[in-house]
Design a protein around this motif. Structure first.
Motif, PDB file in Angstrom:
ATOM      1  N   ALA A  94       0.832  -1.214   0.000  1.00 52.99           N
ATOM      2  CA  ALA A  94       0.000   0.000   0.000  1.00 52.99           C
ATOM      3  C   ALA A  94       0.864   1.260   0.000  1.00 52.99           C
ATOM      4  O   ALA A  94       0.580   2.226  -0.728  1.00 52.99           O
ATOM      5  N   ALA A  95       1.930   1.262   0.793  1.00 49.40           N
ATOM      6  CA  ALA A  95       2.828   2.423   0.829  1.00 49.40           C
ATOM      7  C   ALA A  95       3.521   2.599  -0.520  1.00 49.40           C
ATOM      8  O   ALA A  95       3.700   3.728  -0.993  1.00 49.40           O
ATOM      9  N   TYR A  96       3.899   1.495  -1.157  1.00 45.64           N
ATOM     10  CA  TYR A  96       4.515   1.572  -2.489  1.00 45.64           C
ATOM     11  C   TYR A  96       3.524   2.114  -3.520  1.00 45.64           C
ATOM     12  O   TYR A  96       3.866   2.977  -4.344  1.00 45.64           O
ATOM     13  N   LEU A  97       2.280   1.623  -3.485  1.00 48.45           N
ATOM     14  CA  LEU A  97       1.261   2.121  -4.419  1.00 48.45           C
ATOM     15  C   LEU A  97       1.061   3.629  -4.229  1.00 48.45           C
ATOM     16  O   LEU A  97       0.899   4.366  -5.202  1.00 48.45           O
ATOM     17  N   HIS A  98       1.086   4.090  -2.987  1.00 48.59           N
ATOM     18  CA  HIS A  98       0.922   5.518  -2.693  1.00 48.59           C
ATOM     19  C   HIS A  98       2.076   6.315  -3.299  1.00 48.59           C
ATOM     20  O   HIS A  98       1.875   7.286  -4.029  1.00 48.59           O
ATOM     21  N   ARG A  99       3.282   5.903  -3.020  1.00 47.79           N
ATOM     22  CA  ARG A  99       4.487   6.605  -3.484  1.00 47.79           C
ATOM     23  C   ARG A  99       4.555   6.630  -5.012  1.00 47.79           C
ATOM     24  O   ARG A  99       4.760   7.672  -5.626  1.00 47.79           O
ATOM     25  N   GLU A 100       4.371   5.484  -5.635  1.00 49.38           N
ATOM     26  CA  GLU A 100       4.548   5.365  -7.083  1.00 49.38           C
ATOM     27  C   GLU A 100       3.388   6.031  -7.844  1.00 49.38           C
ATOM     28  O   GLU A 100       3.609   6.642  -8.888  1.00 49.38           O
ATOM     29  N   THR A 101       2.169   5.940  -7.324  1.00 51.68           N
ATOM     30  CA  THR A 101       1.030   6.583  -8.000  1.00 51.68           C
ATOM     31  C   THR A 101       1.182   8.100  -7.960  1.00 51.68           C
ATOM     32  O   THR A 101       1.002   8.774  -8.980  1.00 51.68           O
ATOM     33  N   LEU A 102       1.539   8.653  -6.797  1.00 53.41           N
ATOM     34  CA  LEU A 102       1.746  10.112  -6.711  1.00 53.41           C
ATOM     35  C   LEU A 102       2.891  10.554  -7.614  1.00 53.41           C
ATOM     36  O   LEU A 102       2.809  11.598  -8.262  1.00 53.41           O
ATOM     37  N   ARG A 103       3.949   9.759  -7.673  1.00 52.34           N
ATOM     38  CA  ARG A 103       5.083  10.089  -8.548  1.00 52.34           C
ATOM     39  C   ARG A 103       4.620  10.157 -10.004  1.00 52.34           C
ATOM     40  O   ARG A 103       4.941  11.104 -10.730  1.00 52.34           O
ATOM     41  N   ARG A 104       3.836   9.171 -10.438  1.00 53.83           N
ATOM     42  CA  ARG A 104       3.361   9.149 -11.829  1.00 53.83           C
ATOM     43  C   ARG A 104       2.393  10.284 -12.114  1.00 53.83           C
ATOM     44  O   ARG A 104       2.423  10.869 -13.199  1.00 53.83           O
ATOM     45  N   VAL A 105       1.503  10.585 -11.158  1.00 54.62           N
ATOM     46  CA  VAL A 105       0.563  11.698 -11.367  1.00 54.62           C
ATOM     47  C   VAL A 105       1.340  13.010 -11.467  1.00 54.62           C
ATOM     48  O   VAL A 105       1.099  13.816 -12.370  1.00 54.62           O
ATOM     49  N   ARG A 106       2.292  13.236 -10.563  1.00 54.36           N
ATOM     50  CA  ARG A 106       3.061  14.497 -10.583  1.00 54.36           C
ATOM     51  C   ARG A 106       3.889  14.603 -11.866  1.00 54.36           C
ATOM     52  O   ARG A 106       4.038  15.687 -12.416  1.00 54.36           O
ATOM     53  N   GLU A 107       4.410  13.475 -12.333  1.00 56.35           N
ATOM     54  CA  GLU A 107       5.186  13.456 -13.574  1.00 56.35           C
ATOM     55  C   GLU A 107       4.320  13.853 -14.780  1.00 56.35           C
ATOM     56  O   GLU A 107       4.824  14.370 -15.770  1.00 56.35           O
ATOM     57  N   SER A 108       3.005  13.604 -14.684  1.00 59.82           N
ATOM     58  CA  SER A 108       2.100  13.896 -15.802  1.00 59.82           C
ATOM     59  C   SER A 108       1.636  15.351 -15.819  1.00 59.82           C
ATOM     60  O   SER A 108       0.957  15.774 -16.755  1.00 59.82           O
ATOM     61  N   LEU A 109       1.987  16.134 -14.790  1.00 58.88           N
ATOM     62  CA  LEU A 109       1.507  17.516 -14.698  1.00 58.88           C
ATOM     63  C   LEU A 109       2.300  18.439 -15.617  1.00 58.88           C
ATOM     64  O   LEU A 109       3.402  18.117 -16.064  1.00 58.88           O
ATOM     65  N   SER A 110       1.736  19.618 -15.851  1.00 53.25           N
ATOM     66  CA  SER A 110       2.405  20.609 -16.689  1.00 53.25           C
ATOM     67  C   SER A 110       3.684  21.079 -16.009  1.00 53.25           C
ATOM     68  O   SER A 110       3.776  21.074 -14.776  1.00 53.25           O
ATOM     69  N   PRO A 111       4.678  21.510 -16.804  1.00 48.48           N
ATOM     70  CA  PRO A 111       5.907  22.047 -16.211  1.00 48.48           C
ATOM     71  C   PRO A 111       5.585  23.188 -15.236  1.00 48.48           C
ATOM     72  O   PRO A 111       4.733  24.023 -15.529  1.00 48.48           O
TER      73      PRO A 111
END
Ligand SMILES: [Zn+2]
Length: 136
Positions: A94-111
């Protein structure tokens, strides 16, 4: 937080709780159920639409549903997953899913958009009646 996205999916994987004195110490599998809840103070563009009309793309949230060979967690042997290590309890996953999902969402944001207002809660069911929640 005015917006909350919620999505659920499952993935099937095998694991072993190393050193566990009981059946969890033997190789076995689960159909893991995941619920992701992502809140946001504002709407944004996504990789697929340039107007400010989304919190995040559901496709980005559901990355773990994909086959392990495509970067997800489905049909994986979790103990051999490079980001998990040998301890594959529901809490650690669960902690890994939290970390990796937030990382991917933030990576998808505008510069320039760090996504500081985004908050994620992960619920992970290892069995139909046993669930671990993780959020910050
Ligand atoms: Zn298990």
């Amino acid at each position: 937080m005015p917006w909350k996205l919620q999505t659920e999916f499952t993935f099937d994987s095998a694991h072993i709780i190393t050193g566990y004195d009981g059946p969890c110490g033997r190789l076995h599998g689960h159909t893991y159920r995941v619920r992701l809840e992502l809140t946001s103070e504002r709407l944004r563009p996504s990789a697929h639409v340039q107007r400010d009309i989304m919190v995040a793309d559901f496709k980005t949230l559901k990355w773990a549903k994909k086959d392990v060979a495509q970067g997800g967690l489905d049909h994986a042997y979790l103990n051999e997953h490079p980001d998990l290590g040998d301890d594959t309890t529901a809490e650690v996953i669960a902690a890994y899913l939290h970390r990796e999902t937030l990382r991917r969402v933030r990576e998808s944001l505008s510069p320039g958009d760090g996504g500081e207002d985004l908050r994620l809660k992960v619920s992970l069911w290892e069995t139909p009646d046993s669930c671990c929640e993780y959020w910050e």
